[in-house]
Design an enzyme around this catalytic site. Structure first.
Site, PDB file in Angstrom:
ATOM      1  N   PRO A   1       2.326   4.051  -0.602  1.00 54.01           N
ATOM      2  CA  PRO A   1       1.014   3.453  -0.891  1.00 54.01           C
ATOM      3  C   PRO A   1       0.847   2.104  -0.228  1.00 54.01           C
ATOM      4  CG  PRO A   1       1.883   4.473  -2.858  1.00 54.01           C
ATOM      5  CD  PRO A   1       2.973   4.565  -1.814  1.00 54.01           C
ATOM      6  N   CYS A   2      -0.356   1.865   0.263  1.00 58.34           N
ATOM      7  CA  CYS A   2      -0.591   0.714   1.136  1.00 58.34           C
ATOM      8  C   CYS A   2      -1.243  -0.462   0.423  1.00 58.34           C
ATOM      9  CB  CYS A   2      -1.475   1.140   2.300  1.00 58.34           C
ATOM     10  SG  CYS A   2      -3.043   1.898   1.784  1.00 58.34           S
ATOM     11  N   THR A   3      -1.325  -0.441  -0.891  1.00 55.18           N
ATOM     12  CA  THR A   3      -2.038  -1.484  -1.636  1.00 55.18           C
ATOM     13  C   THR A   3      -1.652  -2.908  -1.257  1.00 55.18           C
ATOM     14  OG1 THR A   3      -2.159   0.047  -3.506  1.00 55.18           O
ATOM     15  CG2 THR A   3      -2.676  -2.251  -3.940  1.00 55.18           C
TER      16      THR A   3
ATOM     17  N   PHE B   1      -0.664  -4.169   1.447  1.00 59.86           N
ATOM     18  CA  PHE B   1      -0.844  -4.577   2.834  1.00 59.86           C
ATOM     19  C   PHE B   1      -2.210  -4.227   3.414  1.00 59.86           C
ATOM     20  CE2 PHE B   1       3.460  -2.959   1.977  1.00 59.86           C
ATOM     21  CZ  PHE B   1       4.096  -4.183   1.858  1.00 59.86           C
ATOM     22  N   SER B   2      -3.053  -3.541   2.646  1.00 59.59           N
ATOM     23  CA  SER B   2      -4.355  -3.161   3.172  1.00 59.59           C
ATOM     24  C   SER B   2      -5.245  -4.386   3.337  1.00 59.59           C
ATOM     25  CB  SER B   2      -5.033  -2.154   2.236  1.00 59.59           C
ATOM     26  OG  SER B   2      -5.301  -2.742   0.996  1.00 59.59           O
TER      27      SER B   2
END
Length: 353
Positions: free
Chosen positions: A86-88, A90-91
């Site tokens: 999951p990219c939370t 670094f998005s």
């Protein structure tokens, strides 16, 4: 069933965008880890090569031994490990939060879950996907990215990383993603696939200029869909959407654009605010959890319908998602376009065979 190129293990599987690409590239996905119940159910409904039910637990509490057991590998090793943590943290959309910019998001440790399984299962090749903002030179991204690459090296793998725009590979959506691909040290360094399409993206030209990007209009042409209750655009500014030309956004209602009755200040909102698809370009990135005024919206002044989103991600029409409309949007918005995944994994497979 054993595919011609072997068996794959999938981490952070989501709805299976990477997995569908892997199977199209010749692998069989035999084990998957996904804690979201709807996404896990979607995986089980569409992937019939799974040797066991999807492991529906937090991967931080799942051992590599349990994953190998689910894959029925015994003492063997997988041919391929895939996953998109999951990219939370670094998005781009999360950088307004101080605690994320400072690198304090606990989800950041999920990158280490991937490298742990990589080191312990020793696959013959791996593909890791993430948001391209992970490569940014800031407090949150740079240390996490450098640590990720260091741990891959320590796991015994040679690798290469590159940001790929999905539109450059025939996907009717401009969706930049980071792909780290690798093989055990001593093997030839794998290369990312060459772009098959090209065009304008973010004020520059990318990809293969000899073949234009696939447009949203081409992808949705002749697609027969039924109206959905959720397609109605609501919110404080919903009434402004019909006045925005296709391909434009809230900036249409600014003094700088010459609007006689401006509503917004120049660059006062996210670019996706009241953003409308153009039938003549690939779709902008489709988000997992858009706000009430966040696009892209259809040029018919409504939200995209599920079959339309599937087409813009290159999921086949027969791919069956489980869950509510909001859940399906989240599953799609978090997924890797299967066509892009196929081309990346196929390139890796051709180099390790």
């Amino acid at each position: 069933m054993v595919a011609s190129k072997g068996l794959a293990i999938s981490l952070f599987s989501g709805a299976g965008g990477l997995d569908l690409g892997a199977e199209r590239a010749g692998y069989t996905v035999v084990a998957a880890v996904e804690r979201d119940k709807d996404a896990a159910a979607t995986m089980e409904k569409n992937f019939h090569g799974l040797a066991s039910p999807v492991i529906r637990e937090d991967i931080l509490h799942v051992t590599s031994r349990a994953i190998k057991s689910a894959a029925k590998l015994g003492r063997g090793r997988p041919d391929l490990l895939i996953g998109g943590p999951p990219c939370t943290p670094f998005s781009k959309s999360g950088f307004w939060l101080d605690w994320k910019r400072a690198g304090l998001d606990p989800d950041a440790s999920l990158l280490q879950a991937y490298t742990r399984v990589l080191a312990e299962t020793r696959p013959r090749a791996f593909v890791l996907e993430n948001v391209y903002a992970l490569t940014y030179n800031n407090r949150a991204s740079r240390p996490a990215y450098e640590r990720l690459l260091r741990e891959i090296d320590e796991a015994g793998y040679t690798f290469s990383s590159k940001v790929l725009n999905a539109a450059d590979y025939g996907v009717p959506q401009a969706r930049p993603r980071l792909f780290v691909i690798g093989v055990p040290k001593g093997k030839k360094l794998p290369l990312h696939p060459d772009a098959t399409h090209g065009g304008n993206w973010e004020r520059r030209t990318t990809g293969n200029s000899g073949r234009p990007h696939v447009t949203a209009g081409e992808a949705l042409k002749d697609l027969v869909t039924e109206s959905e209750p959720e397609e109605v655009v609501r919110g404080q500014y919903a009434h402004l959407l019909p006045g925005i030309p296709p391909g434009d956004n809230y900036l249409h209602y600014t003094a700088e654009r010459g609007h006689p009755d401006p509503v917004f200040r120049w660059r006062s909102r996210y670019w996706s605010f009241l953003l409308k698809l153009s039938p003549d370009k690939p779709s902008p990135t489709i988000q997992a959890q858009p706000g009430p005024n966040i696009g892209p919206f259809h040029w018919e002044n409504r939200r995209l319908r599920v079959p339309e989103m599937k087409a813009l991600f290159t999921f086949p029409s027969e791919f069956d998602f489980v869950g509510s409309r909001a859940s399906i949007q989240a599953q799609l918005g978090n997924s890797v376009p299967p066509l892009l995944a196929e081309k990346v994994i196929e390139a890796v497979a051709d180099q390790v065979s």
